[in-house]
Design an enzyme around this catalytic site. Structure first.
Site, mmCIF file in Angstrom:
data_model
loop_
_atom_site.group_PDB
_atom_site.id
_atom_site.type_symbol
_atom_site.label_atom_id
_atom_site.label_comp_id
_atom_site.label_asym_id
_atom_site.label_seq_id
_atom_site.Cartn_x
_atom_site.Cartn_y
_atom_site.Cartn_z
ATOM 1 N N LYS A 1 -16.684 -27.381 -14.620
ATOM 2 C CA LYS A 1 -15.459 -26.990 -13.908
ATOM 3 C C LYS A 1 -14.361 -28.030 -14.138
ATOM 4 O O LYS A 1 -13.191 -27.704 -14.238
ATOM 5 C CB LYS A 1 -15.738 -26.810 -12.411
ATOM 6 C CG LYS A 1 -16.407 -25.489 -12.092
ATOM 7 C CD LYS A 1 -15.432 -24.329 -12.340
ATOM 8 C CE LYS A 1 -15.927 -23.012 -11.800
ATOM 9 N NZ LYS A 1 -14.945 -21.920 -11.956
ATOM 10 N N GLY B 1 -17.397 -10.129 -8.394
ATOM 11 C CA GLY B 1 -18.036 -11.195 -7.621
ATOM 12 C C GLY B 1 -17.491 -11.178 -6.195
ATOM 13 O O GLY B 1 -16.580 -10.407 -5.876
ATOM 14 N N PHE B 2 -18.038 -12.026 -5.374
ATOM 15 C CA PHE B 2 -17.683 -12.080 -3.951
ATOM 16 C C PHE B 2 -16.173 -12.279 -3.731
ATOM 17 O O PHE B 2 -15.514 -11.463 -3.083
ATOM 18 C CB PHE B 2 -18.542 -13.186 -3.316
ATOM 19 C CG PHE B 2 -18.014 -13.801 -2.072
ATOM 20 C CD1 PHE B 2 -17.734 -13.015 -0.963
ATOM 21 C CD2 PHE B 2 -17.826 -15.179 -1.994
ATOM 22 C CE1 PHE B 2 -17.266 -13.587 0.209
ATOM 23 C CE2 PHE B 2 -17.369 -15.758 -0.836
ATOM 24 C CZ PHE B 2 -17.075 -14.966 0.269
ATOM 25 N N ILE B 3 -15.598 -13.309 -4.334
ATOM 26 C CA ILE B 3 -14.173 -13.573 -4.107
ATOM 27 C C ILE B 3 -13.299 -12.604 -4.909
ATOM 28 O O ILE B 3 -12.288 -12.097 -4.426
ATOM 29 C CB ILE B 3 -13.833 -15.047 -4.415
ATOM 30 C CG1 ILE B 3 -14.573 -15.939 -3.410
ATOM 31 C CG2 ILE B 3 -12.328 -15.300 -4.340
ATOM 32 C CD1 ILE B 3 -14.439 -17.424 -3.650
ATOM 33 N N LEU C 1 -11.607 -16.158 -12.321
ATOM 34 C CA LEU C 1 -12.686 -16.421 -11.357
ATOM 35 C C LEU C 1 -14.067 -16.380 -12.002
ATOM 36 O O LEU C 1 -15.032 -16.892 -11.421
ATOM 37 C CB LEU C 1 -12.648 -15.374 -10.230
ATOM 38 C CG LEU C 1 -11.727 -15.622 -9.035
ATOM 39 C CD1 LEU C 1 -10.263 -15.614 -9.442
ATOM 40 C CD2 LEU C 1 -11.956 -14.577 -7.966
ATOM 41 N N TYR D 1 -22.479 -28.197 -13.260
ATOM 42 C CA TYR D 1 -21.475 -27.287 -12.712
ATOM 43 C C TYR D 1 -20.155 -28.032 -12.496
ATOM 44 O O TYR D 1 -19.096 -27.594 -12.932
ATOM 45 C CB TYR D 1 -22.008 -26.696 -11.395
ATOM 46 C CG TYR D 1 -21.053 -25.738 -10.737
ATOM 47 C CD1 TYR D 1 -20.613 -24.599 -11.404
ATOM 48 C CD2 TYR D 1 -20.582 -25.970 -9.451
ATOM 49 C CE1 TYR D 1 -19.722 -23.718 -10.801
ATOM 50 C CE2 TYR D 1 -19.700 -25.085 -8.842
ATOM 51 C CZ TYR D 1 -19.274 -23.971 -9.520
ATOM 52 O OH TYR D 1 -18.392 -23.102 -8.923
ATOM 53 N N ASP E 1 -15.593 -7.813 -15.560
ATOM 54 C CA ASP E 1 -16.819 -8.409 -15.028
ATOM 55 C C ASP E 1 -17.989 -8.019 -15.913
ATOM 56 O O ASP E 1 -18.069 -6.885 -16.393
ATOM 57 C CB ASP E 1 -17.092 -7.952 -13.588
ATOM 58 C CG ASP E 1 -17.970 -8.947 -12.836
ATOM 59 O OD1 ASP E 1 -17.460 -9.588 -11.904
ATOM 60 O OD2 ASP E 1 -19.148 -9.104 -13.203
ATOM 61 N N GLY F 1 -22.039 -10.111 -10.658
ATOM 62 C CA GLY F 1 -21.049 -9.266 -9.997
ATOM 63 C C GLY F 1 -21.743 -7.990 -9.546
ATOM 64 O O GLY F 1 -22.480 -7.370 -10.289
#
Ligand code: UDP
Length: 326
Positions: free
Chosen positions: A153, A10-12, A76, A149, A31, A36
């Site tokens: 979380k 993924g991005f981070i 993540l 979401y 992943d 991703g």
């Protein structure tokens, strides 16, 4: 150190892996490759200290082998992005709750430290900005998909807090609109990617509503610094941190900056959210972090300003134009 990153592509995750490899760590990356992006890990996929596993956090057996092997876990992997969340609440619950339960319980079993990446969405639409980590949360009704979401979380955070009370070392970070190179070009619904793609294609830039709603966009390099500090500082253990830039900008300002930096001919238009998301969407009018805790304990301060960050992001989007224009 041997480090596991769930959601590595993924991005981070991809930025974090790159940083940890540079520091000489051995990185194990997991992943599912749904969101991703394979390109995200392309630059270091063949690095001798990088080990990639295409698997899900819902696959307990594979996860157990990896958690047992590693000294530290960055968790993540998650269902993120408003566009992905609306309409598929069961998937969001499964990944964010069942998946996090797997990670947390296995880390507890093997006594491995976990850094859990949570979100500023936790605070929901609370009007009490800037948000402090212990502030009240304000969410809308369960008939609005968006809030699933935040709810999932928060359950993830509770799980980590619960295991911490039984001895699991952990820290929790809440991100505020992270952006930068490798941000999903398509499919996430994230405003930064949408506006950049629209501007580069000289298409209309679609501001939802009057554009007076605000966010604090945080450049990925700053995000990674905060994340890594959480893992290395003993004082961070058992704590929750806001990791965000303190500069608040309106979405209309964002549209104007992106138009200026790209030199685009795009027209900025105002639309209703239903045109993108259908029903099940509710906006957040202001989102701003209080970062005094992260400043004090982690010595965290976002350093990359919005124009500089956007320039770097646009440069990456330009290089990856084929998919941006698709
Ligand atoms: N937004 C917008 N145009 C778009 C997509 C999003 O104006 O094409 C707005 C959205 O209504 C919200 C802000 O941009 O106020 C940030 O949206 P995003 O989905 O990126 O993330 P959020 O911060 O809401 O989680």
């Amino acid at each position: 150190m041997r480090i596991l990153i769930t959601g590595v592509a993924g991005f981070i995750g991809a930025h974090l892996a790159e940083k940890l490899l540079k520091e000489g760590n051995e990185v194990y990356g997991l992943d599912i490759m749904l969101r991703g992006n394979k390109n995200n890990i392309g630059e270091f996929e063949s690095h001798k200290n990088f080990n990639f596993f295409e698997s899900s956090i819902l696959e307990e057996a594979a996860l157990e082998i990896l958690i047992k092997k590693c000294d530290l876990v960055y968790h993540l992997a998650a269902a993120v992005g408003v566009e992905n969340i609306i309409g598929d609440i069961l998937k969001v619950i499964s990944i964010n709750v069942d998946g996090t339960k797997n990670v947390a319980s296995l880390a507890f079993k093997y006594k491995k430290k976990v850094i859990f990446t949570s979100t500023s969405e936790i605070y929901g639409k609370s009007p009490n900005v800037p948000f402090k980590e212990d502030d009240d949360r304000l969410l809308g009704p369960t008939s609005v998909d968006r809030w699933v979401y935040s709810s999932t979380k928060a359950l993830g955070e509770y799980m980590l807090i619960g295991y911490h009370r039984q001895g699991l070392p952990m820290s929790i970070v809440r991100f505020f609109n992270a952006y930068g190179p490798k941000l999903d070009i398509e499919g996430s619904g994230r405003v930064m990617s949408r506006f950049i793609v629209q501007a580069l294609a000289n298409k209309q830039i679609t501001v939802i509503g009057d554009g007076k709603q605000t966010r604090c966009f945080t450049y990925v390099e700053d995000v990674i610094k905060g994340l890594v500090k959480c893992a290395v500082l003993k004082e961070a253990e058992g704590q929750i941190f806001n990791i965000g830039d303190s500069k608040e900008i309106t979405i209309l300002e964002l549209a104007k900056i992106i138009k200026k930096v790209t030199g685009s001919k795009s027209e900025i238009v105002h639309i209703q959210p239903e045109e993108i998301y259908g029903s099940g969407y509710e906006d957040i009018s202001r989102r701003l972090p209080d970062v005094s805790k992260a400043e004090k304990i982690l010595d965290f301060k976002a350093k990359i300003g919005i124009e500089e960050g956007i320039e770097k992001t646009i440069e990456w989007f330009r290089k990856n134009k084929e998919s941006a224009n698709a």
